[in-house]
Design a protein around this motif. Structure first.
Motif, PDB file in Angstrom:
ATOM      1  N   THR A 165      12.967  -7.323   6.314  1.00 50.57           N
ATOM      2  CA  THR A 165      11.768  -8.151   6.460  1.00 50.57           C
ATOM      3  C   THR A 165      10.542  -7.286   6.743  1.00 50.57           C
ATOM      4  O   THR A 165       9.478  -7.463   6.126  1.00 50.57           O
ATOM      5  CB  THR A 165      11.955  -9.169   7.609  1.00 50.57           C
ATOM      6  OG1 THR A 165      13.086 -10.001   7.323  1.00 50.57           O
ATOM      7  CG2 THR A 165      10.724 -10.045   7.764  1.00 50.57           C
ATOM      8  N   GLU A 166      10.691  -6.335   7.661  1.00 52.01           N
ATOM      9  CA  GLU A 166       9.565  -5.471   8.017  1.00 52.01           C
ATOM     10  C   GLU A 166       9.139  -4.601   6.832  1.00 52.01           C
ATOM     11  O   GLU A 166       7.934  -4.426   6.571  1.00 52.01           O
ATOM     12  CB  GLU A 166       9.940  -4.592   9.216  1.00 52.01           C
ATOM     13  CG  GLU A 166      10.216  -5.350  10.506  1.00 52.01           C
ATOM     14  CD  GLU A 166       8.980  -5.996  11.100  1.00 52.01           C
ATOM     15  OE1 GLU A 166       7.857  -5.657  10.675  1.00 52.01           O
ATOM     16  OE2 GLU A 166       9.135  -6.855  11.989  1.00 52.01           O
ATOM     17  N   MET A 167      10.105  -4.075   6.108  1.00 46.77           N
ATOM     18  CA  MET A 167       9.763  -3.225   4.964  1.00 46.77           C
ATOM     19  C   MET A 167       9.143  -4.044   3.831  1.00 46.77           C
ATOM     20  O   MET A 167       8.226  -3.579   3.142  1.00 46.77           O
ATOM     21  CB  MET A 167      11.007  -2.474   4.488  1.00 46.77           C
ATOM     22  CG  MET A 167      11.416  -1.358   5.433  1.00 46.77           C
ATOM     23  SD  MET A 167      12.740  -0.312   4.787  1.00 46.77           S
ATOM     24  CE  MET A 167      14.143  -1.377   5.056  1.00 46.77           C
ATOM     25  N   PHE A 168       9.628  -5.265   3.654  1.00 51.13           N
ATOM     26  CA  PHE A 168       9.050  -6.149   2.637  1.00 51.13           C
ATOM     27  C   PHE A 168       7.584  -6.450   2.952  1.00 51.13           C
ATOM     28  O   PHE A 168       6.721  -6.402   2.068  1.00 51.13           O
ATOM     29  CB  PHE A 168       9.851  -7.446   2.558  1.00 51.13           C
ATOM     30  CG  PHE A 168       9.255  -8.469   1.627  1.00 51.13           C
ATOM     31  CD1 PHE A 168       9.370  -8.325   0.256  1.00 51.13           C
ATOM     32  CD2 PHE A 168       8.580  -9.578   2.129  1.00 51.13           C
ATOM     33  CE1 PHE A 168       8.816  -9.273  -0.615  1.00 51.13           C
ATOM     34  CE2 PHE A 168       8.024 -10.519   1.273  1.00 51.13           C
ATOM     35  CZ  PHE A 168       8.142 -10.368  -0.099  1.00 51.13           C
ATOM     36  N   MET A 169       7.269  -6.734   4.220  1.00 53.42           N
ATOM     37  CA  MET A 169       5.882  -7.017   4.596  1.00 53.42           C
ATOM     38  C   MET A 169       4.967  -5.855   4.240  1.00 53.42           C
ATOM     39  O   MET A 169       3.864  -6.053   3.723  1.00 53.42           O
ATOM     40  CB  MET A 169       5.790  -7.312   6.096  1.00 53.42           C
ATOM     41  CG  MET A 169       6.240  -8.693   6.490  1.00 53.42           C
ATOM     42  SD  MET A 169       5.726  -9.116   8.182  1.00 53.42           S
ATOM     43  CE  MET A 169       6.907  -8.174   9.136  1.00 53.42           C
ATOM     44  N   ARG A 170       5.428  -4.654   4.499  1.00 50.15           N
ATOM     45  CA  ARG A 170       4.591  -3.482   4.241  1.00 50.15           C
ATOM     46  C   ARG A 170       4.475  -3.206   2.740  1.00 50.15           C
ATOM     47  O   ARG A 170       3.397  -2.866   2.258  1.00 50.15           O
ATOM     48  CB  ARG A 170       5.150  -2.271   4.988  1.00 50.15           C
ATOM     49  CG  ARG A 170       4.763  -2.306   6.452  1.00 50.15           C
ATOM     50  CD  ARG A 170       5.692  -1.551   7.372  1.00 50.15           C
ATOM     51  NE  ARG A 170       5.238  -1.705   8.757  1.00 50.15           N
ATOM     52  CZ  ARG A 170       5.413  -2.820   9.472  1.00 50.15           C
ATOM     53  NH1 ARG A 170       6.051  -3.846   8.956  1.00 50.15           N
ATOM     54  NH2 ARG A 170       4.956  -2.903  10.710  1.00 50.15           N
TER      55      ARG A 170
END
Length: 320
Positions: A165-170
């Motif tokens: 999720t965090e990598m997708f946001m970035r």
């Protein structure tokens, strides 16, 4: 059929040669610790190999579930055990994410754990509920741009879904609100019920719901498409590049295990991973056979810890 057929063949031959030279082992039951409750994907991996290894070793393989603290309770129990091969751990990739997010651990992963073999992995997938309008990654991105803070469920803080999720946001340059649950089941239930629009979840834990049409897979957050859903494209195919967060399942032992014993156990597991019936059960559960032996597994651990630490720092993921 096996995406690492060469690894299994070459490493297996070398390890089997070493194994033949070893004294009789085991001569009593072997304990296999599992850091998660019975019935989940980690427990499945343990039960998958339990009977075949018992037959191979001529001794009981006793599966002991020690859930809690994101696998840390089981790892700590392993590190306090003698390095004689009679206590092993069926561990997940939490082994490399926990050091990146826990402020304190009662062990040093690099110093106190002996990597033996990576059994299989299962891709992380972006899912939505069947009643949601999203059909592709771009639909989710557009929704998140219209509604910053779009909710995304995961099975908990510092899980593979959280990291995805965090990598997708970035990568997508959007803002999501991470909604951590105490496990994948309640997270998926709320996505199915429409209370949360999306979730990043392990395919092995969601495959039944996806096959039943209750969850819709949108994108595979791994280098290749999932065999179970060949029509679902990867993130990269849809223009979003993120690191592979596929959880993996492996055997590990306490520090100080004799190299020959490590090679023996790895060779035995690799032999099982060549059996068609074992391969079929792994693939049916949305797994991908790995078979990575001790040498490569030993390199994997510090590499993944470093990457996870970088993501955790950027996303401020910290467990006190």
């Amino acid at each position: 059929m096996l995406h690492r057929r060469g690894v299994l063949a070459a490493a297996g031959a070398a390890l089997t040669t070493v194994a033949r030279a070893q004294p009789a082992w085991p001569d009593r039951p072997v304990r296999l610790l599992v850091g998660f409750p019975a019935g989940g994907p980690t427990d499945f991996a343990a039960r998958l190999l339990q009977e075949p290894l018992q037959a191979l070793w001529g001794q009981p393989l006793v599966v002991e579930n020690r859930p809690g603290a994101s696998q840390n309770i089981a790892v700590e129990a392993l590190t306090k055990s003698p390095p004689d091969g009679y206590t092993l751990l069926l561990c997940t990739s939490n082994l490399t994410s926990n050091p990146a997010v826990f402020a304190r651990l009662p062990f040093d992963t690099l110093r106190d754990v002996t990597p033996i073999i990576v059994i299989y992995s299962s891709p992380t997938v972006l899912f939505t509920g069947a009643d949601q309008p999203y059909r592709r990654v771009q639909d989710v991105i557009e929704a998140a741009l219209r509604q910053p803070g779009l909710a995304a469920a995961t099975s908990g803080v510092a899980t593979s879904g959280h990291f995805a999720t965090e990598m997708f946001m970035r990568a997508a340059k959007v803002e999501l609100t991470h909604v951590p649950y105490r496990g994948a089941v309640p997270a998926m239930q709320d996505v199915i019920g429409g209370r949360v629009p999306i979730t990043f979840s392990t395919l092995s834990g969601a495959i039944g719901l996806a096959r039943d049409g209750k969850l819709r897979p949108i994108a595979v957050a791994a280098p290749r498409r999932a065999r179970a859903f060949p029509d679902v494209p990867t993130m990269a195919e849809q223009g979003i590049e993120i690191r592979d967060t596929s959880p993996w399942y492996s055997f590990a032992g306490p520090a100080g295990m004799p190299e020959a014993l490590v090679a023996r156990i790895a060779a035995d597991v690799q032999a099982l991973l060549r059996r068609p019936e074992i391969i079929a059960r792994i693939e049916e559960a949305a797994g991908v056979v790995e078979g990575e032996g001790p040498a490569e597994f030993r390199k994997r651990i510090p590499r993944e810890i470093a990457v996870n630490a970088e993501v955790a720092k950027l996303a401020n993921i910290r467990i006190e």
